[in-house]
Design an enzyme around this catalytic site. Structure first.
Site, PDB file in Angstrom:
ATOM      1  N   HIS A  30       0.824  -1.025  -0.108  1.00 47.41           N
ATOM      2  CA  HIS A  30      -0.151  -0.109   0.014  1.00 47.41           C
ATOM      3  C   HIS A  30       0.838   1.120   0.034  1.00 47.41           C
ATOM      4  CE1 HIS A  30      -4.492  -0.667   1.056  1.00 47.41           C
ATOM      5  NE2 HIS A  30      -4.067  -2.080   0.609  1.00 47.41           N
TER       6      HIS A  30
ATOM      7  N   GLU B 234      -6.147  -0.534  -6.324  1.00 44.26           N
ATOM      8  CA  GLU B 234      -7.135   0.311  -5.746  1.00 44.26           C
ATOM      9  C   GLU B 234      -6.738   1.767  -5.862  1.00 44.26           C
ATOM     10  OE1 GLU B 234      -5.151  -1.536  -3.170  1.00 44.26           O
ATOM     11  OE2 GLU B 234      -6.418  -3.521  -3.464  1.00 44.26           O
TER      12      GLU B 234
END
Length: 322
Positions: free
Chosen positions: A38, A107
């Site tokens: 992330h 994402e």
């Protein structure tokens, strides 16, 4: 036998702590590990997002047995697929064959940082398919020049290649991604215990390949504290992939989950220290056909007590039950 894994959740802990945690997980007897990749945490309360590939390199040197895996890396926006191939080959060498490359379509939360907008789901899957082809070609030792719909590669070659390339996993959430995984991947990845995903993966050529799932848990001897922590840091999880892949930042996730209650979270995440509750939450993955299930303990400061409890209580109970 179902294998039980440990998740290095980069959104929960700093880089040194993540390495300490996976060392402890190896010693406790977890069968494998996975690592999120992330740029942002899902929620501000999680508080971390170190560079996963540096953490993985350190983990490869600090451990000796436990397999390592990205869960998952997006090879289409923030990273170019030719660079992902180099990272993964290097990790396979550093870990002496213990690395698997988990890939997904990404994402917005993590990929928007390089600009250029966030494409539709169908375009993201097109890009992922092209990226897998590039990575495979480089793993094969080719000097690659590629001018495709989404990516250009000019005279690329990996100079340090392992004897066996890292297996490639693809994350799935619907029929199109299952086709891609079944045809192109060595294993499938999912975060929901849906038998139809495994059935579709098998139908597209995935039969006999590993199936890796993931489940958040919130261990604590104080049940109410476990629920409160899960709500504070993991209430985003119930949003579903169509929502979670589109939101751009932690503030958006906070807004989207403002009406989620602690009771809602506790209904989907096992909380407390009742081992039977944890077994009941893991069992649907095994029943759906997953043969590897990675657990995510919610809360960076709760990893050590969770790993200790897992070694003494949870892992033996899961192995007896599944």
């Amino acid at each position: 036998m179902v294998q039980i894994g440990y998740t290095m959740m980069t959104e929960h802990s700093g880089p040194r702590e993540l390495v300490d945690h996976v060392v402890a997980a190896e010693a406790a007897g977890f069968d494998f590990s996975v690592t999120s990749d992330h740029y942002f945490p899902w929620l501000d309360s999680q508080g971390h997002a170190p560079y996963a590939w540096s953490v993985l390199g350190a983990a490869a040197q600090a451990t000796s047995r436990i397999p390592l895996m990205t869960y998952v890396t997006c090879p289409t926006t923030r990273y170019h697929p030719a660079v992902v191939a180099q990272k993964a080959a290097t990790m396979q060498l550093l870990s002496q064959g213990r690395f698997r490359l988990g890939l997904g379509s990404g994402e917005n939360l993590n990929e928007h940082v390089t600009g250029g907008g966030w494409p539709s789901a169908s375009v993201r899957l097109d890009k992922l398919e092209e990226a897998v082809g590039i990575i495979r070609a480089l793993f094969d030792g080719e000097e690659l020049t590629h001018h495709g719909t989404h990516f250009d590669v000019t005279g690329a070659r990996l100079w340090d290649l392992p004897d066996a390339p890292p297996p490639i996993g693809v994350a799935v959430s619907g029929d199109r991604s299952c086709r891609l995984a079944g045809e192109l991947a060595d294993l499938v990845i999912a975060v929901e215990p849906k038998a139809e995903l495994i059935e579709s993966f098998d139908a597209y050529g995935g039969a006999g390949k590993p199936r890796v799932g993931q489940l958040p848990v919130s261990f604590d001897t104080d049940h109410d504290a476990a629920v409160a922590r899960a709500h504070d840091q993991f209430r985003w999880f119930g949003g579903g992939w169509k929502v979670n892949s589109e939101l751009p930042n932690p503030a958006a996730f906070a807004g989207a989950t403002r009406f989620v209650t602690p009771e809602d979270v506790a209904a989907g995440i096992p909380c407390g220290d009742d081992v039977d509750v944890f077994i009941d939450a893991v069992r649907p993955y095994a029943d759906a056909g997953f043969d590897e299930i990675a657990l995510v303990q919610v809360g960076g400061d709760q990893q050590e007590p969770f790993i200790q409890w897992a070694e003494k209580t949870l892992l033996p109970a899961l192995r007896d039950a599944l």
